[in-house]
Design an enzyme around this catalytic site. Sequence first.
Site, PDB file in Angstrom:
ATOM      1  N   ARG A  70      -2.935  10.863   6.690  1.00 33.16           N
ATOM      2  CA  ARG A  70      -3.166   9.453   7.017  1.00 33.16           C
ATOM      3  C   ARG A  70      -2.672   8.558   5.890  1.00 33.16           C
ATOM      4  O   ARG A  70      -2.930   8.826   4.719  1.00 33.16           O
ATOM      5  CB  ARG A  70      -4.654   9.198   7.221  1.00 33.16           C
ATOM      6  N   LEU A  71      -1.993   7.498   6.254  1.00 34.98           N
ATOM      7  CA  LEU A  71      -1.616   6.504   5.253  1.00 34.98           C
ATOM      8  C   LEU A  71      -2.816   5.616   4.968  1.00 34.98           C
ATOM      9  O   LEU A  71      -3.603   5.308   5.861  1.00 34.98           O
ATOM     10  CB  LEU A  71      -0.477   5.629   5.771  1.00 34.98           C
ATOM     11  N   GLY A  72      -2.926   5.198   3.706  1.00 29.12           N
ATOM     12  CA  GLY A  72      -3.996   4.268   3.357  1.00 29.12           C
ATOM     13  C   GLY A  72      -3.891   3.027   4.226  1.00 29.12           C
ATOM     14  O   GLY A  72      -2.791   2.553   4.518  1.00 29.12           O
ATOM     15  N   PHE A  86       0.857  -1.177   0.000  1.00 29.33           N
ATOM     16  CA  PHE A  86       0.000   0.000   0.000  1.00 29.33           C
ATOM     17  C   PHE A  86       0.898   1.233   0.000  1.00 29.33           C
ATOM     18  O   PHE A  86       2.053   1.145   0.452  1.00 29.33           O
ATOM     19  CB  PHE A  86      -0.865  -0.008   1.264  1.00 29.33           C
ATOM     20  N   HIS A 114      -9.244  13.146  -1.824  1.00 32.91           N
ATOM     21  CA  HIS A 114      -8.897  12.087  -2.770  1.00 32.91           C
ATOM     22  C   HIS A 114      -9.092  12.626  -4.179  1.00 32.91           C
ATOM     23  O   HIS A 114     -10.128  13.210  -4.474  1.00 32.91           O
ATOM     24  CB  HIS A 114      -9.789  10.865  -2.521  1.00 32.91           C
ATOM     25  N   HIS A 135     -12.066  13.221   1.902  1.00 35.13           N
ATOM     26  CA  HIS A 135     -12.013  11.776   2.102  1.00 35.13           C
ATOM     27  C   HIS A 135     -11.891  11.371   3.573  1.00 35.13           C
ATOM     28  O   HIS A 135     -12.562  10.467   4.035  1.00 35.13           O
ATOM     29  CB  HIS A 135     -10.840  11.214   1.317  1.00 35.13           C
ATOM     30  N   GLU A 167      -7.115   4.231  -6.559  1.00 31.71           N
ATOM     31  CA  GLU A 167      -5.838   4.551  -7.174  1.00 31.71           C
ATOM     32  C   GLU A 167      -5.439   3.493  -8.193  1.00 31.71           C
ATOM     33  O   GLU A 167      -4.615   3.743  -9.076  1.00 31.71           O
ATOM     34  CB  GLU A 167      -4.759   4.630  -6.076  1.00 31.71           C
ATOM     35  N   LEU A 169     -15.665   6.816  -4.658  1.00 33.68           N
ATOM     36  CA  LEU A 169     -14.231   6.780  -4.853  1.00 33.68           C
ATOM     37  C   LEU A 169     -13.839   5.839  -5.994  1.00 33.68           C
ATOM     38  O   LEU A 169     -14.290   4.711  -6.051  1.00 33.68           O
ATOM     39  CB  LEU A 169     -13.632   6.268  -3.548  1.00 33.68           C
ATOM     40  N   ARG A 209      -1.537  11.921  -3.717  1.00 30.75           N
ATOM     41  CA  ARG A 209      -2.923  12.353  -3.742  1.00 30.75           C
ATOM     42  C   ARG A 209      -3.091  13.861  -3.780  1.00 30.75           C
ATOM     43  O   ARG A 209      -3.868  14.393  -4.577  1.00 30.75           O
ATOM     44  CB  ARG A 209      -3.669  11.825  -2.506  1.00 30.75           C
ATOM     45  N   GLN A 214      -7.965  15.127   4.513  1.00 32.71           N
ATOM     46  CA  GLN A 214      -7.422  14.455   3.335  1.00 32.71           C
ATOM     47  C   GLN A 214      -8.433  14.469   2.189  1.00 32.71           C
ATOM     48  O   GLN A 214      -9.612  14.200   2.385  1.00 32.71           O
ATOM     49  CB  GLN A 214      -7.094  13.012   3.696  1.00 32.71           C
TER      50      GLN A 214
HETATM   51  C1  FAD Z   1     -14.720   5.456   0.692  1.00 34.91           C
HETATM   52  C2  FAD Z   1     -13.801   5.260   1.844  1.00 34.91           C
HETATM   53  C3  FAD Z   1     -12.789   4.312   1.775  1.00 34.91           C
HETATM   54  C4  FAD Z   1     -11.929   4.101   2.847  1.00 34.91           C
HETATM   55  N1  FAD Z   1     -10.972   3.138   2.751  1.00 34.91           N
HETATM   56  C5  FAD Z   1     -10.180   2.882   3.816  1.00 34.91           C
HETATM   57  C6  FAD Z   1      -9.229   1.828   3.762  1.00 34.91           C
HETATM   58  O1  FAD Z   1      -9.088   1.138   2.763  1.00 34.91           O
HETATM   59  N2  FAD Z   1      -8.464   1.585   4.848  1.00 34.91           N
HETATM   60  C7  FAD Z   1      -8.591   2.308   5.971  1.00 34.91           C
HETATM   61  O2  FAD Z   1      -7.876   2.018   6.917  1.00 34.91           O
HETATM   62  N3  FAD Z   1      -9.491   3.318   6.059  1.00 34.91           N
HETATM   63  C8  FAD Z   1     -10.295   3.619   5.008  1.00 34.91           C
HETATM   64  N4  FAD Z   1     -11.206   4.636   5.090  1.00 34.91           N
HETATM   65  C9  FAD Z   1     -11.359   5.372   6.346  1.00 34.91           C
HETATM   66  C10 FAD Z   1     -12.197   4.594   7.354  1.00 34.91           C
HETATM   67  O3  FAD Z   1     -13.099   3.764   6.692  1.00 34.91           O
HETATM   68  C11 FAD Z   1     -13.006   5.476   8.279  1.00 34.91           C
HETATM   69  O4  FAD Z   1     -12.183   6.412   8.859  1.00 34.91           O
HETATM   70  C12 FAD Z   1     -13.640   4.667   9.394  1.00 34.91           C
HETATM   71  O5  FAD Z   1     -14.433   3.657   8.845  1.00 34.91           O
HETATM   72  C13 FAD Z   1     -14.461   5.472  10.348  1.00 34.91           C
HETATM   73  O6  FAD Z   1     -15.051   4.569  11.273  1.00 34.91           O
HETATM   74  P1  FAD Z   1     -15.792   5.036  12.566  1.00 34.91           P
HETATM   75  O7  FAD Z   1     -16.163   3.844  13.343  1.00 34.91           O
HETATM   76  O8  FAD Z   1     -14.990   6.055  13.235  1.00 34.91           O
HETATM   77  O9  FAD Z   1     -17.091   5.770  12.014  1.00 34.91           O
HETATM   78  P2  FAD Z   1     -18.318   5.280  11.128  1.00 34.91           P
HETATM   79  O10 FAD Z   1     -18.145   3.920  10.598  1.00 34.91           O
HETATM   80  O11 FAD Z   1     -18.616   6.371  10.198  1.00 34.91           O
HETATM   81  O12 FAD Z   1     -19.480   5.168  12.183  1.00 34.91           O
HETATM   82  C14 FAD Z   1     -20.068   6.292  12.760  1.00 34.91           C
HETATM   83  C15 FAD Z   1     -21.178   5.810  13.646  1.00 34.91           C
HETATM   84  O13 FAD Z   1     -21.601   6.854  14.474  1.00 34.91           O
HETATM   85  C16 FAD Z   1     -22.987   6.957  14.454  1.00 34.91           C
HETATM   86  N5  FAD Z   1     -23.338   8.340  14.728  1.00 34.91           N
HETATM   87  C17 FAD Z   1     -22.856   9.453  14.134  1.00 34.91           C
HETATM   88  N6  FAD Z   1     -23.419  10.534  14.668  1.00 34.91           N
HETATM   89  C18 FAD Z   1     -24.265  10.105  15.632  1.00 34.91           C
HETATM   90  C19 FAD Z   1     -25.130  10.764  16.550  1.00 34.91           C
HETATM   91  N7  FAD Z   1     -25.258  12.069  16.574  1.00 34.91           N
HETATM   92  N8  FAD Z   1     -25.855  10.016  17.377  1.00 34.91           N
HETATM   93  C20 FAD Z   1     -25.761   8.659  17.345  1.00 34.91           C
HETATM   94  N9  FAD Z   1     -24.952   8.017  16.535  1.00 34.91           N
HETATM   95  C21 FAD Z   1     -24.208   8.724  15.677  1.00 34.91           C
HETATM   96  C22 FAD Z   1     -23.397   6.449  13.112  1.00 34.91           C
HETATM   97  O14 FAD Z   1     -24.691   5.931  13.168  1.00 34.91           O
HETATM   98  C23 FAD Z   1     -22.377   5.357  12.884  1.00 34.91           C
HETATM   99  O15 FAD Z   1     -22.844   4.145  13.437  1.00 34.91           O
HETATM  100  C24 FAD Z   1     -12.077   4.873   4.023  1.00 34.91           C
HETATM  101  C25 FAD Z   1     -13.087   5.822   4.096  1.00 34.91           C
HETATM  102  C26 FAD Z   1     -13.941   6.036   3.039  1.00 34.91           C
HETATM  103  C27 FAD Z   1     -14.997   7.067   3.140  1.00 34.91           C
END
Ligand code: FAD
Lengths: 289, 611, 121, 130
Positions: free
Chosen positions: B383-385, B115, B237, B348, B250, B247, B283, B235
């Site tokens: 952030r690194l991928g 990666f 993309h 992103h 890459e 998305l 990026r 970040q």
């Molecule tokens: C398209 C895409 C691709 C990515 N690819 C990668 C990758 O390959 N590798 C990698 O390491 N990272 C990747 N990332 C980054 C990573 O996926 C995210 O940073 C990470 O999933 C965030 O997880 P989380 O648990 O913090 O939040 P989320 O999964 O967004 O969860 C948020 C939760 O909070 C809840 N919530 C929010 N506000 C409230 C509120 N007010 N009241 C009650 N509940 C609330 C929501 O219901 C949800 O359940 C990617 C991100 C994106 C967008």
Amino acid sequence: MSTQIQEQETETETETEQTSEHQTRRLAEKRERADMRERAEADLSDADEIVRLKIFRYDPEVEGKKDPRFDTFEVPFGKGMTVLDALIYARDHFDSSLTFRHSCRQAICGSDALFVNGRQQLGCKTQLSDLEWPVRIEPLPHAEVVKDLVVDMEHFYDQMEAVEPYFQTNELPKGELEEQRQTRENREKVKMSTRCIWCSACMSSCNIAAGDNKYLGPAAINKAYRFAMDEREGEDMKEHRLNIIEQEHGVWRCQTQFSCTVVCPKDIPLTEHIQELKREAVKSNLKFW
Amino acid sequence: MRIHEHDVIVVGAGGAGLRAAIAAHEEGADVAMVTKLHPVRSHTGAAEGGINAALRDGDDWELHAYDTMKGSDYLGDAPVIETLAQDAPEEVIQLEHWGMPFSREDDGRVSQRPFGGLSFPRTTYAGAETGHHLLHTMYEQVVKRGIKVYDEFYVSRLAVTDHDDPEDRECHGCVAYDIKSGDVVGFRATGGVILATGGDGQVFDHTTNAVANTGDGPAMAYRVGVPAEDMEFVQFHPTTLPSTGVLISEGVRGEGGILYNSKGERFMFEYGYANNAGELASRDVVSRAELTEVNNGRGINDEYVYLDMRHLGDERIYDRLENIIHLAEDFEGVNPVEEPMPVKPGQHYHMGGIETDENGETCISGLYAAGECACASVHGSNRLGGNALPELIVFGARAGHHAAGRDLGEAKVQTGPSAETEAEENLDTPVEPGAIDAANEDVAADGALVEPEEVVEYAVEAERHRIEDLLAHDGTNHAEIREDLQKAMTENVNVFREKEGLKKALEVIRECRERYQDVGVSDPSRTYNTDLIHTIETRNLIDIAETITLGALAREEFRGAHWRREHQERRDDEWLKHTMIAWNDGSPRLYYKPVILEGENKTYEPKIRSY
Amino acid sequence: MAEHYSSFEPKGTRWLLQRLTAAFLVVVLAYHFMLLHFINHAADITFAGTQVRMSQLGYFLTMVLFLIAGTFHGVNGVYNALVNQGLDGTQKTVVKWLLIVAGTLLIVQGIRVAVAMTGLF
Amino acid sequence: MSQSYDRGLIEDFGRWQEFSAGMWAWIFHKFTGWVLIGYLFTHIAVLSTATVDGATYTQTLQGLESLLLVRFLEVGLLAVAAFHILNGIRLLFVDLGVGLEAQDKAFYAALITTAAITVASIPTFLMGAF
Ligand SMILES: Cc1cc2nc3c(=O)[nH]c(=O)nc-3n(C[C@H](O)[C@H](O)[C@H](O)COP(=O)(O)OP(=O)(O)OC[C@H]3O[C@@H](n4cnc5c(N)ncnc54)[C@H](O)[C@@H]3O)c2cc1C
Ligand code: HEM
Ligand code: SF4
Ligand code: F3S
Ligand code: FES
């Protein structure tokens, strides 16, 4: 461990308040809507094409929406526009009370399965240009409507959770940082089944599920398949898994209608998985006899 | 008044929230999750690429830590980065033991792939849908353990005591709006509240984030006194589809995809943005190049550029990039085998967030944060991928364990205003930032609220009033405000940042605040009122947008994802420090705290980041 | 609430039998139609003709088996159809027994007829 | 707050028009199955005349066969049986997991073949009825 104390007083208070204020609010709403229309009209005039949406409306507590009806919205069309884009446009420009679930906009959260032109599909994954216009948008059939396009998903979740949808095994590797081995073939076998996003389109399309509320439904059976076929769980557990899906309202209820397979936005071969489980079940029963 | 009581309350059920809940449960706590989306709808499901963890011979956690530190452009805190690298292998194997369908090697072990920015192929993955599997596998464990999930409950306020100094405050729970029934419900947590609300991409009008990623957690924590850290680091993309922000990985450029402008020029070379790497430049370079093209009138429809892969030939496309065909067709209505795909940069990931230590705890006792909403800080300025998913499970687990009472040892990261080493004195803002009527509406101002029950009851009451008011008032539609805010942010605070633009953005944000004073909800219904929810979210977006812009204005250097036209260099002598913003009861205050570069076995020496 | 599986009863038995009888029926039904509509036109059927055929043991047994398989297949099919529509509880039990009785009567009567057709008794 | 509304006609309207092949196959199979089991009961009832005596049996059968209506019903029965058999074979294949991708084509094939068999058999069935 929760304390639930209903507060009677405030509840009745707000209720009377609501009815008395209702008139004014609705008038104001109308004015506001006219405003929004005006702004939207400016957009409309330079759009080449207009797509007409007929959207199901219903709200159990709002006067005038208690009886379900279809509202028509005219939305400017642009290349690449999806059903969800159109819904968002309609909500943000014409009627902010238009209610539907959505989040990811990329067919992964599974929250916007809708009944579009008579077929269960994800709003975000359906191009308007692929549809016949006007576009009729309704909530998923065979589910209770909460409001507008939002349906109650509890029943679906219950069915999903009834198949013990979690990995179970008695044979974890002992060593530190030692993973369970799984062949590529076996991963390939369960791959499609692991792609389910719990959108419930399949369940909504199945006539059997519509007739028999207890039927586990294609998604839950597929979930069971995902574990039953995973070699990491081991033979004993497979036996147990088969018992689960063999229940009265399990696989035997499926009549191979294929509509689940047709509508699944993740292209999961649901019927095939169900059929395979039926055969597996028969095989393991034959062993018993 | 409905008040639910649990030991630990986890707000949000994405990867971080689920892991935290499981951890607290492992510890024997009575834990409940409160989430506005059903857990499997969380945006963690959208992650495709993978999870970094040093699992194999030839790799070790120190290499992972080093790569991460380098990737962060030396703005990550070493103790946190090292914790991530040390805990990730165990957490990933844990996921495997929970049945996550990882891609496999011939010998049946979990596959790893290379990666960007990693010195070893250490990214474990599960097809092109790693996040989906991670999310579902953990939700399955939550079902197995019978952890209570309040799904479709929107948390809108934290119940925090009313001490003057934020570091004396304690969090006793939160308030949620039951979306289905319209009830305002209190949650009392005896152990702690863990925020895991994910990203805040909705601050911008074009993002790979979900519509639900509105930064509720950071905004709520910020307003009760937890400083926001490194908010300027966002970040972007370079290749996302214009209409939805989906998305395009890459991989397309990796396989030889080419970027064109409206004149059919291969601009990466034509205009010298990256004469060597071309489309494969990093990026931020590609993102800026694309925007420059559009700004100079060479974009298509004044909006995007083309990413073309037709010349790769059908066979290669179908073989290696098949999922891209589906994405472009489903979400953009374009068949990339026949025509080029429109792409533009999109928000992103947000590196900054709620300030926490490596145990996930904030300066307010009993309040934790983990996942994308938190800033511990692992990613520093970039952030690194593949490093966000391990962050979710590592720090989710730590926050869960700590909140449930496990002793994780003294934290090395200092939190709260007391960690300040330097104040920002001469930030030149065109308008006053912060609340309109400076009065603090978020904590009862008389300093009397300290009893846990009272704190929660008060919060419920306050929230009920706010909601009644919003419902009763017919004023501006929040969607207009949100649209203007997002536009201003994309125009001025995206990959291109210059002083004047940032100031302009602050003015618009101020205007949005003023208009928000008159916001109203026109849907009178108590049932599933998304109008109301979006209106509350818009308030959070305004606060978050402001912190991002303030941070960006303050940081006069180019580091990681933060680029300033006036300052084209990384300036370690002056800027090797975290930007902190404290809400300060309504009148935001900027200050700095040092970056920790001393690791367990070594001190990381800032080097020029080159790959 | 979803019903958790309770007592173990291989529901697959009836499913399998439904398929097996179906496979059997395809052959026999086709034969039956051919014989009694195309080779011997239905209009020309007489007791005498029937008696000749029925007196052959193989044919007799085939027809009895045909009857049993057809009845099971049909009655079980109807039962499944009703259960699929959500028939439940006492109603289900009542219908089940009604169908069993009807099916049994049909088979008994059918065999009586078949025996009469042989003209031997 | 479960004041959910039963969508009744609104839901059903437009649903059956959009049924997919597999759903139609299911409906037709069900319908034909019911007709067949109904016929089996009637059939045995008619044949029961054999228990009285040979003459009654012959008379009843030939009496019935002389009715034009019965002849038409027989054509119908053949159609029903043909479809049920053909689709039954399709279902058996589905159960064995063979050719699932072609299940809709198999259904159309079953329909067409049924029609062909039925039309082709009309002369035989109606022979001597007029
Ligand atoms: C398209 C895409 C691709 C990515 N690819 C990668 C990758 O390959 N590798 C990698 O390491 N990272 C990747 N990332 C980054 C990573 O996926 C995210 O940073 C990470 O999933 C965030 O997880 P989380 O648990 O913090 O939040 P989320 O999964 O967004 O969860 C948020 C939760 O909070 C809840 N919530 C929010 N506000 C409230 C509120 N007010 N009241 C009650 N509940 C609330 C929501 O219901 C949800 O359940 C990617 C991100 C994106 C967008
Ligand atoms: C005497 C002749 C037959 C009778 C009375 C009969 C009757 C029935 C009935 C009533 C059903 C249930 C349909 C429903 O409502 O779901 C059924 C199902 C079925 N029939 Fe027949 N049938 C006959 C012959 C056949 C033949 C020759 C086949 C050939 C393959 C066949 C194959 C099937 C199959 C596979 C089903 C099961 C459908 C399912 O449950 O998925 N039947 N039949
Ligand atoms: S199986 Fe397919 S249609 Fe059914 S819930 Fe899962 S993704 Fe949706
Ligand atoms: S639609 Fe229903 S009947 Fe079976 S094949 Fe699918 S579950
Ligand atoms: S919005 Fe997430 S699946 Fe459509």
